[in-house]
Scaffold this active site. Structure first.
Site: not given
Length: 420
Positions: A90, A185
């Site tokens: 991400d 994350e």
């Protein structure tokens, strides 16, 4: 790796990186889903297919978007630890990651870099001191309207290129290697659904650091605080002596925070902070969210007590109102774990030095998936990926730094085998 061998990984890491950054994988801190955005799986699926194409036959994505894969051991030694390399798919919610147009500034000449789609986005050398060592290198940026996504797609590309290299060179001896690619994350949930037993690794490394040659073995400890303020609501035309506006109470809490200390913009090195990240509500009810950071747990608790006391002082002026103060643990300083397993850091420093670099240990004013993984039983420092100015439209990465990171990953695998 020798120079002629290293050259084989160079086209791979760059080509992979340029493809990965064009896949929008922005996570969403307000989502309650896992992963927080389905589009993160778009990249996870690509990674699985590429691993299968490389001959990594057990590559898979689970229902949460986590990718697991194995490079089997080829060492004759029976007790080589299983090492994990980890990066996240991400990108930050702070700046859009849709429509990224990567640009390679070849043999950069040292001048400030103008990003063409928004010329106000100027990467000034004076503001980016790490650029001074990059003259003559190839610098990759976005075009000015998005982030680049080097955080952490540089790490993904480096792990994938190293995997390609190891698979193609069975003469390089190593133990069993596990790969782990995580979602979310950037919103603090990257390890939430990791299956540590399934992963089956003894030690790990996130490839998610900044400057060339750095190894980060210390992070912030982190908590989140949510303050829910219940005011006294009434019709504003008849409110005298009755109304206690929850938004104004929240504003008073923010106003009493110091202007010259205790914030991200006024602290550095080992100093922690109290940082408001969200305010929403109306006159009846308001929610204030904070992140609290410090390198020690005692420092966290001090800052939380300070914030609670400021809230209480403000509420004393609003006798009809109340507030709920909720602390949620996010992650802890991984150094507490890593100090118990010195080989994890020592072997990585050796791997960096073998790549011809000056190895530098650093503390990071942030956290990585490795922070939580370390406390979940997988000691996991952070190796440089070459990403700079992350979470901004001025994000950049050096091709040459990414190539060195590939070399370091391969070296780590070799060092563990040699020292077992």
């Amino acid at each position: 790796m020798e120079n002629h061998q290293l050259s084989e990984s160079q086209p791979s890491v760059v080509e992979r990186f340029l493809r990965y950054v064009q896949i929008d994988t922005q996570s969403d801190p307000q989502s309650t889903r896992n992963p927080s955005t389905e589009k993160q799986k778009d990249l996870s699926r690509v990674l699985v297919q590429e691993l299968l194409d490389l001959g990594v036959s057990d590559a898979e994505m689970d229902e949460w978007g986590y990718v697991y894969a194995t490079i089997p051991a080829n060492s004759d030694k029976p007790n080589v630890p299983t090492i994990c390399f980890c990066s996240h798919v991400d990108t930050s919610p702070d700046v859009t990651g849709a429509g990224v147009k990567p640009i390679i500034h070849r043999q950069w000449n040292g001048d400030d870099i103008i990003l063409p789609d928004d010329p106000t986005q100027l990467i000034r050398v004076a503001d980016h001191p790490d650029l001074t060592s990059q003259v003559g290198n190839d610098i990759i940026t976005a075009s000015g309207t998005t982030l680049l996504g080097a955080d952490n797609k540089a790490g993904l590309a480096e792990i994938m290129a190293a995997t390609e290299y190891l698979v193609a060179h069975p003469d390089i001896k190593h133990g069993r290697i596990r790969l782990l690619f995580t979602p979310d994350e950037e919103v603090g949930r990257g390890t939430e659904k990791v299956d540590i037993a399934k992963l089956g690794a003894d030690f790990g490394y996130t490839i998610d650091g900044e400057s060339l040659g750095t190894l980060e073995d210390e992070t912030f400890s982190a908590d989140a605080v949510k303050i829910t303020i219940q005011g006294v609501s009434t019709h504003p035309g008849f409110a005298k002596g009755k109304l206690e506006n929850a938004l104004k109470i929240a504003a008073d809490v923010l106003a009493v925070l110091p202007k010259d200390a205790l914030s991200p913009e006024t602290t550095e090195e080992k100093e922690g902070f109290v940082h408001p990240t969200r305010l929403e509500g109306n006159q009846d009810k308001a929610v204030l969210e904070f992140i609290i950071r410090d390198f020690t747990e005692a420092g966290l608790h001090e800052k939380e007590t300070y914030l609670q006391n400021q809230l209480n002082d403000v509420l004393a002026n609003y006798p009809g109102s109340s507030a709920q103060f909720v602390v949620k643990e996010q992650y802890r300083n991984m150094k507490d774990v890593l100090d118990q397993h010195p080989a994890v850091v020592d072997n990585a420093l050796e791997a960096i030095q073998r790549a011809g670099l000056s190895a530098k240990r650093r503390s990071i004013r942030g956290g990585t998936d490795g922070s939580r993984l370390s406390f979940m039983g997988l000691p996991c420092p952070n190796i440089f990926a070459g990403e700079h100015a992350f979470h901004s439209r001025q994000e950049w990465v050096s091709v040459q730094d990414m190539q060195k990171a590939v070399e370091v990953i391969v070296n780590v695998a070799q060092v563990w085998e040699e020292r077992s």
